[in-house]
Each structure stands twice: as C-alpha cells, then as structure tokens.
Design a protein around this motif. Sequence first.
Motif, PDB file in Angstrom:
ATOM      1  N   ASN A   1      17.515   9.382   1.299  1.00 44.88           N
ATOM      2  CA  ASN A   1      17.803  10.776   1.636  1.00 44.88           C
ATOM      3  C   ASN A   1      16.694  11.718   1.208  1.00 44.88           C
ATOM      4  O   ASN A   1      16.361  12.656   1.921  1.00 44.88           O
ATOM      5  N   HIS A   2      16.161  11.517   0.010  1.00 44.23           N
ATOM      6  CA  HIS A   2      15.184  12.468  -0.524  1.00 44.23           C
ATOM      7  C   HIS A   2      13.760  12.120  -0.154  1.00 44.23           C
ATOM      8  O   HIS A   2      12.905  12.990  -0.139  1.00 44.23           O
ATOM      9  N   PHE A   3      13.470  10.891   0.073  1.00 43.80           N
ATOM     10  CA  PHE A   3      12.073  10.510   0.308  1.00 43.80           C
ATOM     11  C   PHE A   3      11.880   9.673   1.571  1.00 43.80           C
ATOM     12  O   PHE A   3      10.776   9.250   1.855  1.00 43.80           O
ATOM     13  N   ASN A   4      12.954   9.417   2.269  1.00 37.30           N
ATOM     14  CA  ASN A   4      12.874   8.572   3.445  1.00 37.30           C
ATOM     15  C   ASN A   4      12.163   7.262   3.092  1.00 37.30           C
ATOM     16  O   ASN A   4      11.250   6.820   3.761  1.00 37.30           O
ATOM     17  N   GLN A   5      12.571   6.667   1.986  1.00 36.76           N
ATOM     18  CA  GLN A   5      11.854   5.541   1.428  1.00 36.76           C
ATOM     19  C   GLN A   5      12.880   4.477   1.044  1.00 36.76           C
ATOM     20  O   GLN A   5      13.896   4.778   0.416  1.00 36.76           O
TER      21      GLN A   5
END
Lengths: 660, 660
Positions: free
Chosen positions: A360-364
């Motif tokens: 969600n926060h880093f698309n990682q």
Amino acid sequence: MPFPWGPSLMRRMYRSWSGPIRKTAPPLLGSLTRYLMLSTQRRISDFNSFVVRTNTCGELRSSHLGQEVTLCGWVQYRRQSLFLILRDFHGLIQVVIPQDESAASVKKLLCEAPIESVVQVTGTVISRPPGQQNPKMPTGEIEIEVKTAELLNSCKKLPFEIKDFMKKTEALRMKYRYLDLRSSQMQYNLRLRSQMVMKMREYLCNLHGFVDIETPTLFKKTPGGAKEFVVPSREPGKFYSLPQSPQQFKQLLMVGGFDRYFQVARCYRDEGSKPERQPEFTQVDIEMSFVDQAGIQKLIEGLLQYSWPKDKNPLTVPFPSMTYTEALDLYGTDKPDTRFGMKKYLKSKDFEVIKKFAVNHFNQEVSPLFLKTSGSGKSPFTKLLKEEEKTALISLMGAQEEDVLLLTAGEHKKACSVLGKLRLECADLLEARGVVLRDPTVFHFLWVVEFPLFLPKEEDPTELESAHHPFTAPHPSDIHLLYTEPEKVRSQHYDLVLNGSEIGGGSIRIHNAEQQQYVLETVLKEDVKLLSHLLQALDFGAPPHGGIALGLDRLVCLVTGVPSIRDVIAFPKSFRGHDLMSNAPDYVSPEDIEPYHIQVRRPEVTDRKDVKSVICETESSQQLVLPSLAKTENPLEKLALGQTPELLERRKSSKYPDNQ
Amino acid sequence: MPFPWGPSLMRRMYRSWSGPIRKTAPPLLGSLTRYLMLSTQRRISDFNSFVVRTNTCGELRSSHLGQEVTLCGWVQYRRQSLFLILRDFHGLIQVVIPQDESAASVKKLLCEAPIESVVQVTGTVISRPPGQQNPKMPTGEIEIEVKTAELLNSCKKLPFEIKDFMKKTEALRMKYRYLDLRSSQMQYNLRLRSQMVMKMREYLCNLHGFVDIETPTLFKKTPGGAKEFVVPSREPGKFYSLPQSPQQFKQLLMVGGFDRYFQVARCYRDEGSKPERQPEFTQVDIEMSFVDQAGIQKLIEGLLQYSWPKDKNPLTVPFPSMTYTEALDLYGTDKPDTRFGMKKYLKSKDFEVIKKFAVNHFNQEVSPLFLKTSGSGKSPFTKLLKEEEKTALISLMGAQEEDVLLLTAGEHKKACSVLGKLRLECADLLEARGVVLRDPTVFHFLWVVEFPLFLPKEEDPTELESAHHPFTAPHPSDIHLLYTEPEKVRSQHYDLVLNGSEIGGGSIRIHNAEQQQYVLETVLKEDVKLLSHLLQALDFGAPPHGGIALGLDRLVCLVTGVPSIRDVIAFPKSFRGHDLMSNAPDYVSPEDIEPYHIQVRRPEVTDRKDVKSVICETESSQQLVLPSLAKTENPLEKLALGQTPELLERRKSSKYPDNQ
C-alpha cells in the motif's frame, strides 16, 4: 542475480535485541516532585524575590515549622470545610480552614472561593497531627495554620477541571491554552526547556566564548527557497521574506570575524498544513571559523552533555557515528532509531499486515523467510533461490532457528527504505503486544555523516539539486569529482539523530568564492545574482567555517517524552497554522493592507466549483461539515467576509496531501 | 496673570550644573584592549576549544614565551618584508617573516598574501629584541617566530581599508556590512551586547527563577494596533500580524501560572521610514505575578546593576524617581536627561537662534530675561511685568547676576515642551563650544511614574485613548475616578529613562475582567470581540500581575556610546527599511505569492501624476535623482518590474514627514 534487499539491515533487525521484555513505559505525566528536581539541579534560585509571598507552596517542609509565611496560589480543591489545598507551579500545600468564631470571615472566604480562584494566605507552618501525614505529598508532613486570607481573583466556572486536562481533546486544550499551561506536565515541559536553553547558553557563551548575535527575520527570498512566508513592504511589489534559517547571516558573520556565533533563532517555514510542523519554530544555531567536522561534533556532544537534565541518565560521549550509506543499508533510513534491533514476537497474521503495508505505501512486495528447526527456510521466495543461495543468505544474516527474514527486491534505495519503514512497523506491532523496544527514557544519539552533496531532482533526474543546501562543502576526498562526476561527490554534511528523529544538521561550508560560484551556477543552475553579496563576501577574506543547527522543539519534545512538539511550545499553532485561542490568522480591513500595495485575490469562479465541503477545525481530528451550499449564493464570499470564520476551504487533495 | 512657563524647569536649567568644563569626550572608538576587559570580566572562556588554533592572536603575552602556538587570523598589514601583523577579534600579533633560504616558501606566502587574507601560522612565541617592544600594543613584548604558514583564503582588492572603515559613509558600511563587522568598534559593540544579555539571563533565570518562554510572532492584528506588518496566510483574506510586543501572551502566561516570565523578544513595528527606528527590534520582556510597581522597579535595578559592563562605572541603586507631572514641569519632557542642569555660556546671538527655533518648531515665542549686576532683569517681557512680579520671578527662580531666564507663555503642556526642547537646544549650542554637558560615560537612570492612564485623542479631544496600552491598571488612589472622570485617572505605568532616552516601560496590569471590559468598551470604545480570549482568561483565575520591557538596542547603544542603534545591530535596515547588503525587500515572482491569495496593487493613474522625482538610496544622505520621465512611458511600471530596483518612489511629504 543481485541481492538488493539490504542484508545488513536484516541482520541488525534480527540480531541486536538483548534487553528484557517489559511493558511499555508509562507516558511521562508530570509529577509535582519533578519540579523540585528541576529547581535544585542548579544553585538555588530565589523564587520569592520582589513579590508579596515569602515562600512557594511547594517548597515548604518540616524545616519551616513555626515560620510565618505568606503564600499565593490557586485553589486546587477543598476537603469538606476543613482543608483547602493551595497550588502554585512548585507544588501543593494544605491550608487548615479555621473553625472558630473569631475567624469567621477567613473561613467564609476559604470555603466560598471557587476552584481555581487566586488566594493569598498568611499563617504559620505547623505539623500535621500524628497519622494525618501524607507521605506521597512532598509537603505532606506540614500544613498552614492560617491567620489572614485574601481573595486576589475569583474564578468563574471552568470549561473543564484542570487536573483532568490532559485527557481533554487537543482542540479544547488549545482554545484554553492559558488553563492548559497550569497543568503540571506543561509547567514541567516549559520550565525544562528554559533550563536546558540556559545551560546551552552557559556552555556556549561562558565556557567557550561564543557570541550571541541576533540576525534579521525580515530578509529576502532565498534562491530555490520555497516555503518562505512573504511580508509585503511599503514599496509596490517588494516583499520581505521570513527566512527558514539564519544560514546566510551566520556565514557572513564568519566573514565579519565573529569566529564563534550562536543564536537561539526563530525560523519560519510555510508548509501549508503538516502534522508535527509549526509555521514558526526555534533552532539553536551555531557557526564557527577554523573548525572541521570533528570539532563541531565534539562541541555539540559537550553542549548536550552539559545541558542534559539532571533527572535523566547522563549522556555518554562521543556519540556513535555512521555514514549515510551504512545507515541506509542497515536501517533503511538516514535517521535510524538505534534503540532497538528487532525481535521475534511476530505472529503469522502480522506478516500479512506487513506485506499489505509495503504494497500500500510503497507498491513493493515483501517476502518473509521463516527459519525452521530443520535449518531450512520457508518462504515464497525459496522457490526462486537455489539451495546454495539460500544457505549463503542464512549464513550472511547469521540467522538462527525461529528467526524470520524479511526480503524484498528492487532499486537499492527504495528497497532499503521499504525495509526501514517495515522495521518501524514491526516495532509498532511488537509494542502493541507490550514488548518495550523504544524505551522513551533511553536516549540514543547518532551522527550520520558523508551524505551525498547532490541528489537527482525528482521531477528531472538528469538535473541535480543540493541534498541539503548549496553552501555545503564537498568531502575533501571527493573534490576532484565535483568537476567531473558531481553526483558522486560526498559532502561534509552531518546529521544528529536522536531515537530515530533528526534533531540537528550542519556542515562545513564552502569558503572559496570560485567553488561556490561553480556549484551555484554550473551544477545547480541557480541565478547567482540573488547571492552576489555572499559570493563577494567569500572573496574578501572569508575564513574556513562550518556550523550546525539543532531543532530545539523536537529535542525538548524527545527529552520530555511528550507525544507532540506542541507540548513543548507555549502557544503552538494547530496543524492548519491556526491559533485556536485568539483565532489567528484573521481577516483584516482594507485599510490595514492599503499601505502594502496588495489586495486580496478572491478565488476564481472556476475554483468555486470545487467547493463541495468545508472542514470545521474545532477538534484536532477533522470533522467533515457539509453545509447547505444551496442556501448561500457564494459560500466563499461568506468565508472571506468572516461570517463563518471557523469554516475553512477544503483544498484539493493533490496540493495538500497531508490534510487527507 | 498666571506664570505658565515652568519656573521649576528654569530653576533646574539654571542651578544644577556643577561639573568642571571639559572638552567633549572623544567618541568611544574601540580599542583592542577593551576586548580583554570584556573577556576577563567573567570566568575565562576557552576561545580555542574545538578549533585548529591553540591561541588567539590577542591573548599572547610574555608568559607564553617559548610555547609553540598555532594562530589563525587576517593580515592587518606588513612592515617591509620583515613583519606581518596578524589580527583576530582578540587583538594583533607580530609575526616575524623568516628570511633564510630554507623557509623561502613561508616567506613568499607571508609576503604575498594580500591585506585581509586569512592566514594560519604555527611558530614559537619569542621576545622582541631589546628596544623593539611596543608598549602601546598588548602583545608588544613578544612576536612569533614562524615555522609553517598556510594561506586559508586570499582576499581580493577591498572597496576600502578596514582600519579606516568607521570614516566611510554609512551606506558603504551597510553594503559591505561583513567587512564593517571586522572593525574593533563593531566587534566590541556586539560582543558587549551578547555579554550583557547573558548576564541578564543569569540574573533572571539562575538567580531569580524566571522562565524563558518563547511566544509566537505570527499573531493576529491587535485592536488599535497600527504599524503592524501583515503576513498573508494560505486562506483567502486572512493575515497573520507581526506583533509589536508579546503583551497579550505574557499576560496569558501569568494566567497560566508561569509566575515569572522573561524573553529576549523580537518585535516588529512598521513605521515606514523613521530615523533611529528599525522594522524589527529586540526587547527584554518581563512579567511577574503577585508583584507591585516597587517590586518591578527593584527587579530592574538589580538586573541592570548585575549586567552592567565591568569597564563602566558601577551603577548606584535605587534609581531616582519622579512623577510625570514633575518631569513635565521641571524638564518639559517625560524623558528628562538629568545629566545636566544648564549653564551660562550662551552668547547674545544664541538667543536669536533659540527664539527662531521656538518659533519655527513650535510657533511659540520665547523671551530671554537677562539678569544684570544691578539685580534688575532686562527683557522684552519686562515691559509687561510689574516691578513686584519681576522681583517675585527672580526670587522664585533663585536667579543670580549674569543668569539668563527663558520665559514663554501658553497652554501648560505645550509651553513646558517648548522649554524642554530649548533646554536640549541650549545644550547643543554649549557643547558645540566644547562645554561637556552630556558626558557619554556618565549614566543617569530615572524612573518616571504616575502617567495619566488616558489622553484625549489628537483628532477628537472629546474622546480618550490609552496613554500606553489598554491593559494598564489605574493607580489605586484613582480607581474611583475611572467611572466618573477617567481623564483624571493616573496609571500604574512606569518608564525607565537613561540620559534622556526612554529605555523601558511597563505597568501593573488590570487583572479584573469587568474592569478590563469597562476600560475597553466604555472608555476606549474598542471592539472587545477581538480580545474576548483575554477577557475570558481574566475570568478564569488571573493572578495580579505586572511587567516591563527594556529596549535592548537603545540600551546597548547608550552603554557603548555609539551614535546610532544601527551600530549595535549586526545587520540593521536603513532608515527606509532596506538591507543594503542583500537588497531586501525585493521583488518576488507571481508564483511566490500565488498561495497567499494576494496580488500586487499597482499605483493608480492618479498617483502616477505625483511622481516628479525619485530618490536613490545609495547613501544615508539622500540624493535626489530626477529621471527623464519623458523617456519612459510608465516609470512606475519599470520600478515595479525591477528594472531599476534602486529607485524608490518618493512619497508625499505629508505622509512621510521623516523623509524630508
């Protein structure tokens, strides 16, 4: 196949926890006894000079028995009609309400004065009767036999009780800040701040010959300096700027031969609405000539050691140091919290939270690798790894049974950042289970050094911008690269980090005019005309120099252990930049701005269409208010005219992401 | 016939001179030895910690003989190719330039470094050969036998010589302020200022338990508070204001239980262009609870005594005190210079000057009365006086042979003011003849008390305005008059005057909400809504309180004996509010002000017709520049676009009288 997932970070997360499991330390709610520690940590101040009282309420002890004293304070509470507890900043004292006929007027006054009224009493310090001592109260062995009393000011019905104030919403605390300031926590915070700053001044001024010099806050716009408030002048089109730091002035002071400068400087930054930022803030600003990085670091270590509150554990110096590259590799951030490594109390559902957080926060994507008793690891990743790679990884990380490794892949800096954030996320998860990882009473200072001098611009990575500011000197070993591969140059910038927060930063500066001009003009493509005075100054005998600035609000916030910098500032602004007590900023009359050749630009009609809702800032948590827009022809006009001054235009999310 | 000419003033002017006639004291040009007095007046500071030098240039003495030292400083001058004089803030030291072949590179460096270059030398402290000592130089017994030298920075050709800098025009000093700061006078001024403030902090914080609390400078407009800079916010039409003092906040701190507050506070006042005013200035701001006027006065006397520089004569306390009425009667002003009475060295032509001055500046006739040996007086007035009136006057004034009385008639306050100004005018005349009346090394402090609480408004004398500010408490003896004859109420305001300059002012404040509301609403007709937070605070247990603010710039200016407050401020603005070094305020781009919903209002066409000439501020004395307006279609547009940024629109004289 490269391993870009920051193995050293993983090792740290995994290994270095060794403390016992404790419940999270209780928040440092102020106790009155702490005032005593504050006030006795230096030579005794006379709190009673020049005033009508002879003593503070909090200072009285058995040693004062028999003395006639005059006290001034606020009515804290009453016990039946027998005792009145009087409070001042120093503590509480019990006043015996006289019961005999001859003292009827004193009795009436003390019985009828509303809570939080201001009262002056004169009387004798006597022993409490046997069995009535209160060992929890510093003044609990004695009480005051009152002779005369005066009601100095009566208090109307309060919007809340003072003692419970810390439990109120922040918006209520801010609206009645003068009442909030009476709380023991706020008294402690602001008095501690004052004393720390005073000790810093003693260290700098008295012990080390620094000169306290005030620099202007009405300045001009800094090249590239966004976020500066503007102040219109009386000349059409000309504006002052409120500077973000005294950077240029402190360097010019070095050129002027003021060798050792410091200032507790008010600085300004307009970041719109950001949590934990204030439009005005304070930094301890320092600059020295003929100094190197080690000299500044030693100075700051000594400064903090000298000014450290005596009710905290003393600091050990020197502080540890690590390079920017190490910090990123090991902790995934340039401001690592070194109080903890990582610990293995995560449950399987936690890994879902962690994986979701990273996506969600880093698309990682992130994969946990669970080490089993067998010595093998279980992970979605393992399919992709050859057996010898897996073994090499486990050996590299020093991983043991029941350990978990979090793995990710991607661009180095981004991957490291994700793992750094996940480390803090894991810490949150563990602390929610009562594992103390980040003990607020423990203070881990850390120098982070050897930052890159320039970074690729976000909007155009082929261009460079200063990692910190354009006056930072290149690392001596990298000067040759400045003219060939500037992106590889390390700087002489240093950050001071405390428990994962950056509390200071500084650098050795460029003192050579040609080098400064090259950096500004050729590397950064700035308009050097705006800095011609500084370039000229460097040509007229500028000494080598460097300095640092400590963020005072943040430092005191961490030292006192309070949740927000607003708790260490007497009259802070809300996250929207409002003073909820006085209602600043406010509308002004056309006459007020007439001399400044400006006029208010009303929002365009196209903007008005965007107004679907407005936010009412009555609480620190935002309430969405959906006014019946249909009823008013022009809601923004209403706003601008101040008919509904508490209503704020809701900005577009793209411009003000932090409001969302 | 009344005698409204202030007989007591005359008596003072006449009687109280008793000092010897001396030449006017030379201006206090800084001498390097004074630094030593500064630095040894307290426990020794270590000026050499954390840096490469081992010693300062100025501290070396015979006691250092044989020591190897490393010094950093600026090249002051060279004597042939034999000696180089190196300077730092502490003083001068003679470096022997080596002449032998083996040290050729050191010789070359020291011989070729331009004046004001920055040089580091390492060498041994040796005795100067017999006969070569310089007793006028604190380091004159020794010199440095240099081993190694390094050129830290070379200096380009300066716009002037540093040592003569004080003789340059002020505009040149301001443009190159960083060079001006190297002068011994500026080093002395700013270091003295720093030390005085530090001592004040020790007194307040360490000795008397005051808490240093920072208050916001982004506030809202004060009711009736003209002259406040505005700062546009990101909400359309809403502005912050830069406050003229922390008045409201310091009172709210008292309500908040911070008992003893102080702050060295930056304050702002936009007075357009006024000589000896700065748009930002500093005051030592103090507030206390449970205190009366005598308490504040005692505190301030102690504060000044404690912080008084050791190189000045110590202060005697308590300071004398006089009422406002006495000051006006005796000295014709509320800030009397009590260093002198008056003396009889005026020549007959002086009386023409004095009479003309009175007519030109006050439209007021003044008559001198010359006392002759016969005991009679000669004056145009004598015709109007009966013989017994003349005798009564001479006896009243205690006038003697050869004395002169200056007489005038008219409305009391105006007549007193004229005579007060004439007293200073006479002092100017006498000092121009070499009579020292106002010795700058003598410091006469004076309290002026019992000011009126209200004054009639100039524009409408039937209405009242605050003599100081609306929070000032009435004098206890006059409270009953507040509700009947407010114009007769004396206040609890006090001014501190030093040598004829007001350096501080304060008051006991109103702490009763009803009384405050009555003053604001009924007496002053102010909009109380704007102060509702303060009125509410007074209702919630406000203690009795009072305070004071000292004008730090003015105080240090008088203590150092320099002609202008600009000499005790590191980076002052010109009288037009410009920073002549950086060229602030400056034009900004439309993008810079876009977030603030303002736009620049170009001068109207009707205004443009007024532009006949513009003033070029290249010197502190103004040069009239008459541009060929015909050549440009729109000269103001040019100004606004920054094509001729040095040109300033000349305002109408009625609005900016001080520019004329």
